[in-house]
Design a protein around this motif. Structure first.
Motif: not given
Length: 289
Positions: A197-200, A209-221
């Motif tokens: 994974x790139x650091x950023x 996908x959020x309703x299924x259980x994913x977070x809307x946005x995830x930042x960083x490796x």
């Protein structure tokens, strides 16, 4: 051993090469097996004793069968493009193109299959038979009904398109990265995930996908690695719009597509697509099913 047994034994010796020719021509294991079986039927019905070069004769027959199938497929695709609306169903195991279902999971084979799909049937046959299986142009010309010179030009044109198309190396590298990422995720190798994974890196999920259980946005490796570490058991490598990604399927239907952006051998972004309308717009081929 009678003549039929001897003929069958000779054919079985040729079968692996014939299957390899048909597989490269058609991109489908099932269709390749059918083409080889048709060659056996034609051989069995022919005057086998009059065949001087059995290998060349069988290759020619397989080539003709494959060419007929490719031309028929091309006509079906043209009809489909003319009559299909944008609301076509999401590709599944039940309605996916047989050629796509059978696409090689091997990365080099995968990349080559993608590129070969861009060729016209006659171009594909001339290129595959000559460049991959060293069949003389004179023999190929008999299959496609053209002169040896015209056949040579077809192969040359196909060769230029193959070498000028989306580089096989890129798809191979993408496949390696995604496969390594999913393997590390399943085994919980957090540190290994960080190297892929790139650091950023960012991971964005759509509303479905959020309703299924994913977070809307995830930042960083570390954040993205934390989401995947110890998971992704149901994820499968897939070709998504001619790039390598992954999908999660339920009841043989793609529920979420993982659209990876890969640069310099590391993942820089991941888009989780769950919206059915968006999935319909994606050309998805699940590999290794």
């Amino acid at each position: 051993m009678d003549e039929n047994d001897e003929l069958a034994r000779a054919f079985e010796e040729k079968r692996p090469r014939l299957h390899a020719v048909a597989q490269r021509m058609l991109g489908s294991t099932d269709e390749a097996e059918d083409a080889v079986q048709e060659a056996w039927i034609r051989l069995h019905r022919s005057d086998a004793e009059a065949v001087e070069n059995l290998d060349g004769w069988l290759t020619t027959v397989v080539g003709r069968v494959c060419l007929d199938l490719l031309r028929a497929r091309s006509r079906r695709e043209e009809f489909f493009e003319e009559h299909t609306e944008a609301s076509a169903p999401v590709p599944t195991e039940e309605n996916a193109d047989p050629e796509q279902e059978a696409m090689l999971a091997d990365s080099v084979g995968l990349a080559l299959s993608v590129i070969l799909d861009t060729l016209e049937p006659d171009e594909r046959l001339a290129f595959v038979l000559h460049d991959m299986f060293a069949v003389p142009f004179a023999d190929i010309a008999q299959v496609i009904g053209r002169s040896p010179g015209a056949t040579r030009q077809l192969a040359s044109r196909a060769r230029r398109r193959v070498h000028g198309a989306s580089p096989m190396h890129d798809l191979r590298r993408q496949h390696e990265v995604v496969d390594a990422f999913l393997t590390a995720a399943r085994s919980g190798e957090f540190d290994r995930l960080l190297t892929l994974l790139a650091p950023n890196v960012t991971m964005h999920a759509d509303d479905t996908a959020v309703r299924i259980g994913a977070a809307p946005m995830t930042h960083g490796a570390r954040g993205v690695a934390g989401v995947f570490s110890g998971g992704a058991e149901a994820a499968r490598v897939a070709l998504i719009d001619s790039s390598v990604g992954a999908v999660w399927k339920a009841k043989k239907r793609v529920v979420v597509a993982f659209d990876f952006t890969i640069r310099d051998g590391v993942i820089t972004a991941i888009d989780l697509v769950g919206d059915p309308e968006r999935l319909r717009e994606l050309d998805i081929v699940v590999l290794g099913d």
